[in-house]
Design an enzyme around this catalytic site. Sequence first.
Site, PDB file in Angstrom:
ATOM      1  N   ALA A   9       8.009 -11.263   3.275  1.00  0.00           N
ATOM      2  CA  ALA A   9       7.527 -12.652   3.239  1.00  0.00           C
ATOM      3  C   ALA A   9       6.008 -12.742   3.383  1.00  0.00           C
ATOM      4  O   ALA A   9       5.462 -13.839   3.459  1.00  0.00           O
ATOM      5  CB  ALA A   9       8.210 -13.468   4.330  1.00  0.00           C
ATOM      6  N   TYR A 148      13.329   2.474 -10.224  1.00  0.00           N
ATOM      7  CA  TYR A 148      13.344   1.057  -9.844  1.00  0.00           C
ATOM      8  C   TYR A 148      14.662   0.412 -10.292  1.00  0.00           C
ATOM      9  O   TYR A 148      15.340  -0.268  -9.509  1.00  0.00           O
ATOM     10  CB  TYR A 148      12.137   0.358 -10.473  1.00  0.00           C
ATOM     11  CG  TYR A 148      12.009  -1.101 -10.115  1.00  0.00           C
ATOM     12  CD1 TYR A 148      11.576  -1.496  -8.855  1.00  0.00           C
ATOM     13  CD2 TYR A 148      12.310  -2.091 -11.045  1.00  0.00           C
ATOM     14  CE1 TYR A 148      11.447  -2.841  -8.527  1.00  0.00           C
ATOM     15  CE2 TYR A 148      12.178  -3.431 -10.732  1.00  0.00           C
ATOM     16  CZ  TYR A 148      11.753  -3.802  -9.466  1.00  0.00           C
ATOM     17  OH  TYR A 148      11.626  -5.133  -9.146  1.00  0.00           O
ATOM     18  N   ALA A 149      15.040   0.644 -11.551  1.00  0.00           N
ATOM     19  CA  ALA A 149      16.267   0.029 -12.086  1.00  0.00           C
ATOM     20  C   ALA A 149      17.481   0.457 -11.273  1.00  0.00           C
ATOM     21  O   ALA A 149      18.339  -0.366 -10.922  1.00  0.00           O
ATOM     22  CB  ALA A 149      16.435   0.415 -13.554  1.00  0.00           C
TER      23      ALA A 149
HETATM   24  N1  LIG Z   1       7.441 -10.152  -9.598  1.00  0.00           N
HETATM   25  C1  LIG Z   1       8.395  -9.857 -10.464  1.00  0.00           C
HETATM   26  O1  LIG Z   1       8.244 -10.028 -11.684  1.00  0.00           O
HETATM   27  C2  LIG Z   1       9.714  -9.317  -9.975  1.00  0.00           C
HETATM   28  C3  LIG Z   1      10.674  -9.042 -10.946  1.00  0.00           C
HETATM   29  C4  LIG Z   1      11.901  -8.557 -10.549  1.00  0.00           C
HETATM   30  C5  LIG Z   1      12.163  -8.358  -9.217  1.00  0.00           C
HETATM   31  N2  LIG Z   1      11.225  -8.603  -8.287  1.00  0.00           N
HETATM   32  C6  LIG Z   1      11.569  -8.330  -6.912  1.00  0.00           C
HETATM   33  O2  LIG Z   1      11.214  -9.428  -6.096  1.00  0.00           O
HETATM   34  C7  LIG Z   1      10.956  -8.965  -4.763  1.00  0.00           C
HETATM   35  C8  LIG Z   1       9.646  -9.550  -4.287  1.00  0.00           C
HETATM   36  O3  LIG Z   1       8.630  -9.053  -5.143  1.00  0.00           O
HETATM   37  P1  LIG Z   1       7.237  -9.781  -5.393  1.00  0.00           P
HETATM   38  O4  LIG Z   1       7.127  -9.991  -6.843  1.00  0.00           O
HETATM   39  O5  LIG Z   1       7.089 -10.911  -4.472  1.00  0.00           O
HETATM   40  O6  LIG Z   1       6.295  -8.539  -5.036  1.00  0.00           O
HETATM   41  P2  LIG Z   1       5.037  -8.375  -4.053  1.00  0.00           P
HETATM   42  O7  LIG Z   1       4.145  -9.547  -4.170  1.00  0.00           O
HETATM   43  O8  LIG Z   1       4.534  -7.010  -4.398  1.00  0.00           O
HETATM   44  O9  LIG Z   1       5.685  -8.376  -2.591  1.00  0.00           O
HETATM   45  C9  LIG Z   1       6.445  -7.290  -2.128  1.00  0.00           C
HETATM   46  C10 LIG Z   1       6.856  -7.567  -0.698  1.00  0.00           C
HETATM   47  O10 LIG Z   1       7.691  -6.482  -0.240  1.00  0.00           O
HETATM   48  C11 LIG Z   1       7.158  -5.982   0.982  1.00  0.00           C
HETATM   49  N3  LIG Z   1       7.307  -4.518   1.063  1.00  0.00           N
HETATM   50  C12 LIG Z   1       6.995  -3.616   0.093  1.00  0.00           C
HETATM   51  N4  LIG Z   1       7.188  -2.360   0.559  1.00  0.00           N
HETATM   52  C13 LIG Z   1       7.613  -2.495   1.847  1.00  0.00           C
HETATM   53  C14 LIG Z   1       7.965  -1.567   2.860  1.00  0.00           C
HETATM   54  N5  LIG Z   1       7.901  -0.230   2.661  1.00  0.00           N
HETATM   55  N6  LIG Z   1       8.361  -2.041   4.065  1.00  0.00           N
HETATM   56  C15 LIG Z   1       8.418  -3.380   4.304  1.00  0.00           C
HETATM   57  N7  LIG Z   1       8.097  -4.321   3.378  1.00  0.00           N
HETATM   58  C16 LIG Z   1       7.698  -3.868   2.163  1.00  0.00           C
HETATM   59  C17 LIG Z   1       5.679  -6.325   0.981  1.00  0.00           C
HETATM   60  O11 LIG Z   1       5.245  -6.416   2.331  1.00  0.00           O
HETATM   61  P3  LIG Z   1       3.707  -6.052   2.758  1.00  0.00           P
HETATM   62  O12 LIG Z   1       2.814  -6.714   1.757  1.00  0.00           O
HETATM   63  O13 LIG Z   1       3.619  -6.660   4.136  1.00  0.00           O
HETATM   64  O14 LIG Z   1       3.618  -4.571   2.782  1.00  0.00           O
HETATM   65  C18 LIG Z   1       5.656  -7.654   0.242  1.00  0.00           C
HETATM   66  O15 LIG Z   1       5.838  -8.730   1.140  1.00  0.00           O
HETATM   67  C19 LIG Z   1      10.980  -7.444  -4.834  1.00  0.00           C
HETATM   68  O16 LIG Z   1      12.215  -6.947  -4.369  1.00  0.00           O
HETATM   69  C20 LIG Z   1      10.819  -7.164  -6.316  1.00  0.00           C
HETATM   70  O17 LIG Z   1      11.384  -5.920  -6.680  1.00  0.00           O
HETATM   71  C21 LIG Z   1       9.991  -9.077  -8.636  1.00  0.00           C
END
Ligand SMILES: NC(=O)c1ccc[n+]([C@@H]2O[C@H](COP(=O)([O-])OP(=O)(O)OC[C@H]3O[C@@H](n4cnc5c(N)ncnc54)[C@H](OP(=O)(O)O)[C@@H]3O)[C@@H](O)[C@H]2O)c1
Length: 236
Positions: A9, A148-149
């Site tokens: 978050a 990832y997939a």
């Molecule tokens: N953006 C897209 O197009 C897209 C598409 C498909 C799926 N998703 C999925 O949507 C979800 C949110 O992604 P987003 O787009 O919001 O990406 P983002 O902006 O990169 O945010 C990723 C979040 O995950 C947390 N995180 C990453 N590695 C972590 C770890 N080792 N331990 C604890 N927390 C961790 C980060 O926390 P910190 O910043 O505090 O480290 C950050 O809050 C993910 O599961 C992603 O795979 C996104």
Amino acid sequence: MSIALITGASRGIGRATALRLAAEGHTVAAGYGANREAAEGLAASLPGAIAVGGDLRDPATPARLVDAVEAGLGPVEILIANAGMGSPPRRLEEIPLAEWDDLHAVNLRASFLLAQRVLPGMIERGFGRIVFVSSVAAFTGGIIGAHYASSKAGLHALAHSISQQAAAHGVTANVVAPALIESDMLPAGSREALAAKLPVGRLGRVEEVADLIAAVVANGYLTNQSIVLDGGWHPS
Ligand SMILES: NC(=O)c1ccc[n+]([C@@H]2O[C@H](COP(=O)([O-])OP(=O)(O)OC[C@H]3O[C@@H](n4cnc5c(N)ncnc54)[C@H](OP(=O)(O)O)[C@@H]3O)[C@@H](O)[C@H]2O)c1
């Protein structure tokens, strides 16, 4: 109104979801990994919210996060397992084993461990909502790579399994699978080209994912489903 733990978050989709669920009156625990300040700032702006953090590559972190929520707010009634890791786009033969393991640890294993920790209490109380944030990559292979997939595809089976076990006890489990949402996760420099692939002609907004997650949380008859939100890219 309920207590909601939202992992990841500190940024992006998770942050938007925390804001949205808080606006609906839920009490939020904002999860973070490295970006503690961002999550604490968010929590400070929301009534009654707290921030709980730790590296989800560590298998001990999920239980620690839930313990912190229970101590600070009470039992987790809504779990949004959103934290996720990507990588630069990679062909299969280029994926390092350590990266395969990290993506599975954060995207899939931590989601399983969080659900495992909160599900018995949800069943006992007769209410719970679990939402796993997957990706359209679980259906198509996506643009990041097989690691990832694969890590996202497991979330769908997890939701199916939990639904069978928990639906009769007021606990729903669903998957929201977005694609091409404007956030730090999208590969840099590719946004216009990616948007052009989509029938809607633009990238998605984090608030649009949060809207869908909030609707899933609000609906007690919806369980065992994977809902794709991708601007019409992949019909499902
Ligand atoms: N953006 C897209 O197009 C897209 C598409 C498909 C799926 N998703 C999925 O949507 C979800 C949110 O992604 P987003 O787009 O919001 O990406 P983002 O902006 O990169 O945010 C990723 C979040 O995950 C947390 N995180 C990453 N590695 C972590 C770890 N080792 N331990 C604890 N927390 C961790 C980060 O926390 P910190 O910043 O505090 O480290 C950050 O809050 C993910 O599961 C992603 O795979 C996104």
